[in-house]
Design an enzyme around this catalytic site. Structure first.
Site, PDB file in Angstrom:
ATOM      1  N   LYS A  96     -10.412 -25.886 -28.425  1.00 59.03           N
ATOM      2  CA  LYS A  96      -9.923 -25.042 -27.339  1.00 59.03           C
ATOM      3  C   LYS A  96      -9.044 -25.912 -26.433  1.00 59.03           C
ATOM      4  O   LYS A  96      -9.512 -26.869 -25.833  1.00 59.03           O
ATOM      5  CB  LYS A  96     -11.079 -24.441 -26.550  1.00 59.03           C
ATOM      6  CG  LYS A  96     -11.867 -23.407 -27.336  1.00 59.03           C
ATOM      7  CD  LYS A  96     -12.997 -22.815 -26.523  1.00 59.03           C
ATOM      8  CE  LYS A  96     -12.502 -21.947 -25.379  1.00 59.03           C
ATOM      9  NZ  LYS A  96     -13.636 -21.298 -24.664  1.00 59.03           N
ATOM     10  N   ARG A 117     -19.324 -25.904 -11.671  1.00 56.87           N
ATOM     11  CA  ARG A 117     -19.511 -24.624 -10.980  1.00 56.87           C
ATOM     12  C   ARG A 117     -20.106 -24.816  -9.600  1.00 56.87           C
ATOM     13  O   ARG A 117     -20.811 -25.791  -9.338  1.00 56.87           O
ATOM     14  CB  ARG A 117     -20.424 -23.699 -11.804  1.00 56.87           C
ATOM     15  CG  ARG A 117     -19.769 -23.196 -13.082  1.00 56.87           C
ATOM     16  CD  ARG A 117     -20.609 -22.145 -13.788  1.00 56.87           C
ATOM     17  NE  ARG A 117     -19.945 -21.651 -14.984  1.00 56.87           N
ATOM     18  CZ  ARG A 117     -19.123 -20.605 -15.009  1.00 56.87           C
ATOM     19  NH1 ARG A 117     -18.878 -19.928 -13.891  1.00 56.87           N
ATOM     20  NH2 ARG A 117     -18.545 -20.223 -16.131  1.00 56.87           N
ATOM     21  N   ARG A 138     -16.896 -12.936 -31.811  1.00 59.84           N
ATOM     22  CA  ARG A 138     -17.026 -14.142 -30.984  1.00 59.84           C
ATOM     23  C   ARG A 138     -18.304 -14.072 -30.167  1.00 59.84           C
ATOM     24  O   ARG A 138     -18.581 -13.079 -29.491  1.00 59.84           O
ATOM     25  CB  ARG A 138     -15.835 -14.283 -30.039  1.00 59.84           C
ATOM     26  CG  ARG A 138     -15.993 -15.430 -29.018  1.00 59.84           C
ATOM     27  CD  ARG A 138     -14.786 -15.530 -28.108  1.00 59.84           C
ATOM     28  NE  ARG A 138     -14.952 -16.547 -27.072  1.00 59.84           N
ATOM     29  CZ  ARG A 138     -15.052 -16.303 -25.771  1.00 59.84           C
ATOM     30  NH1 ARG A 138     -15.025 -15.052 -25.318  1.00 59.84           N
ATOM     31  NH2 ARG A 138     -15.190 -17.288 -24.909  1.00 59.84           N
TER      32      ARG A 138
END
Length: 476
Positions: free
Chosen positions: A216, A71, A30
């Site tokens: 996901k 963020r 990954r």
């Protein structure tokens, strides 16, 4: 039988480390595009392919997009916050420095997405805040669970997804890089709607890429649209870290089970990820709860489990991988004790998709015959992979050896339960193809003289005709 995905990081990016991970049990590499440059990831891919070139492994490459993250900004020093303290999150750009309890946010619509009474989570809950006021530029909050805030922390609003596009400009650049490098899988972060997945799949197909797109599932919006998202996807990853920040944490195991069940009915793979062996980033042994977590994922029928920080930057990457391999093998080895569990039996027909491949009955037949005859392996011959995937979906009690002439398909098949893919050029004479395959199995130590094998295919005939067949043979 259950596959393992390992995240590559600074501790494991060289050829020797990747080969050691493969020897220990890694099936898929990954690449986390939230970190590292394209040059760094290119080197990792080259290293993985050099390991593959030695002939012992067929490691797949999975590119995991960063996605639309929210963020906090950079801090000169960590900020310690205590319960009850006032804390301000701002989108102001005209201020060079803020006071000690104000931090900027990377997302301008943050003030529109957050409302009074919402709970803000930092890094999935390391700290939490209750929104008490919203202005045109600021979200004013009160600390509920204290902690230390550092730079560029991930922010979630409990029960909500940010109003950001699923595929960002950076993601598109990373996807193009993946196409250049011919990666095998894309994990699309923060999918909210099936159209997000369709957009990427269409783009890949238009550019002649056969890479699989895995959604996901990590947002509240995705949970509301699981069935249509999974129907459009090639598979899924249960990203439990962010998912647990957006939905009630007690719902995460239930959603995980739901995703695995839907995908099993759709004959598509599921990866269970995040915090599988989190403690082993620091410590050499896992917690009992972590062992139980891996066991549950395997028993649910997930095709793969994944390690993140454990192998990317942890202190014990090989020990963590060994634990995951050992636990997964232990579950499968107790087959007889768990024979009533759904992992070791076909999905109920009432749970299956309405659109069935007619070859599914043949796959069930091969799996049932293999079980009753206690064969060494099921051997599948496939050009596009569908037949091998169907056999894998029945969860037979023995390895599935999938022969295909397509080298790229070999790597894509590494994700599917129990499948060991091997590249083999097919002859126009089907009997010659079978003979060469059996010789290769013996040469690789996958079968021995006297073993019984089940051979199944829809293409082992001459003159371009197709006939669905199941054969039982003894290895001579």
């Amino acid at each position: 039988m259950s596959k393992i995905v390992c995240t590559i990081g600074p501790n494991t990016c060289d050829i020797e480390s990747i080969e050691r991970l493969a020897e220990t049990g890694m099936d898929i590499v990954r690449l986390n595009m939230s970190h590292g440059t394209h040059d760094w990831h290119r080197t990792v891919i080259y290293n993985a392919r050099e390991v593959n070139a030695k002939g012992r492994f067929n490691l797949g490459i999975l590119l995991d997009t960063k996605g639309p993250e929210v963020r906090s900004g950079d801090l000169k020093a960590p900020i310690k916050v205590k319960r009850g303290q006032k804390f301000i999150w701002t989108i102001r750009k005209d201020v060079e420095t803020f006071d000690d309890f104000t931090v900027d946010v990377s997302y301008d619509d943050f003030v529109n997405d957050v409302h009074i009474g919402d709970t803000l989570l930092v890094d999935g809950g390391m700290c939490s805040f209750l929104c008490t006021e919203v202005t045109g530029t600021d979200v004013v909050s009160e600390c509920v669970d204290g902690g230390t805030l550092t730079s560029r922390r991930h922010l979630n609003v409990r029960g909500k997804s940010a109003s950001l596009p699923a595929i960002t400009a950076k993601d598109w650049e990373d996807i193009k890089f993946g196409m250049e490098m011919n990666v095998d899988f894309y994990a699309l972060s923060f999918v909210k709607h099936e159209d997000d997945v369709a957009t990427l799949r269409d783009y890949l197909r238009e550019n002649n890429s056969k890479a699989l797109v895995l959604s996901k599932i990590e947002s509240a919006d995705a949970v509301k649209r699981l069935q249509p998202i999974l129907e459009v996807s090639d598979g899924a990853m249960v990203a439990r870290g962010d998912l647990g920040a957006e939905i009630p944490i007690e719902d995460v195991p239930l959603v995980q089970d739901q995703i695995v069940n839907i995908n099993r009915a759709l004959r598509k793979p599921t990866i269970v990820a995040t915090h599988m062996l989190e403690s082993m980033i620091t410590y050499p042994t896992p917690t009992r709860a972590e062992v139980a977590d891996i066991t549950e994922a395997v028993r649910q029928g997930a095709d793969a489990t994944m390690l993140s920080g454990e192998t990317a930057n942890g202190s014990y990457p090989y020990k963590a991988l060994h634990v995951m391999v050992t636990v997964a093998e232990s579950v499968v080895s107790q087959d007889s004790a768990l024979s009533e569990n759904d992992l070791f039996s076909p999905v109920l027909r009432s749970q299956e998709s309405n659109l069935q491949d007619p070859r599914l009955d043949l796959a069930y037949g091969a799996s049932t015959m293999a079980s009753r005859l206690n064969v060494a392996a099921i051997v599948v011959f496939t050009r596009v992979g569908t037949y091998a995937k169907l056999v894998a979906s029945t969860r037979p009690r023995c390895p599935i050896i999938a022969f295909t002439p397509d080298g790229d398909l070999v790597r894509r098949l590494t994700l599917f339960w129990g499948v060991k893919p091997i590249q083999l050029d097919f002859s126009t004479d089907p009997e010659e193809t079978v003979s060469r395959a059996v010789e290769l199995l013996v040469e690789k130590g996958l079968t021995s003289t006297g073993d019984t094998i089940v051979i199944t295919s829809d293409m082992l005939v001459k003159d371009n005709n197709t006939v669905n067949t199941i054969q039982v043979r003894t290895v001579h």
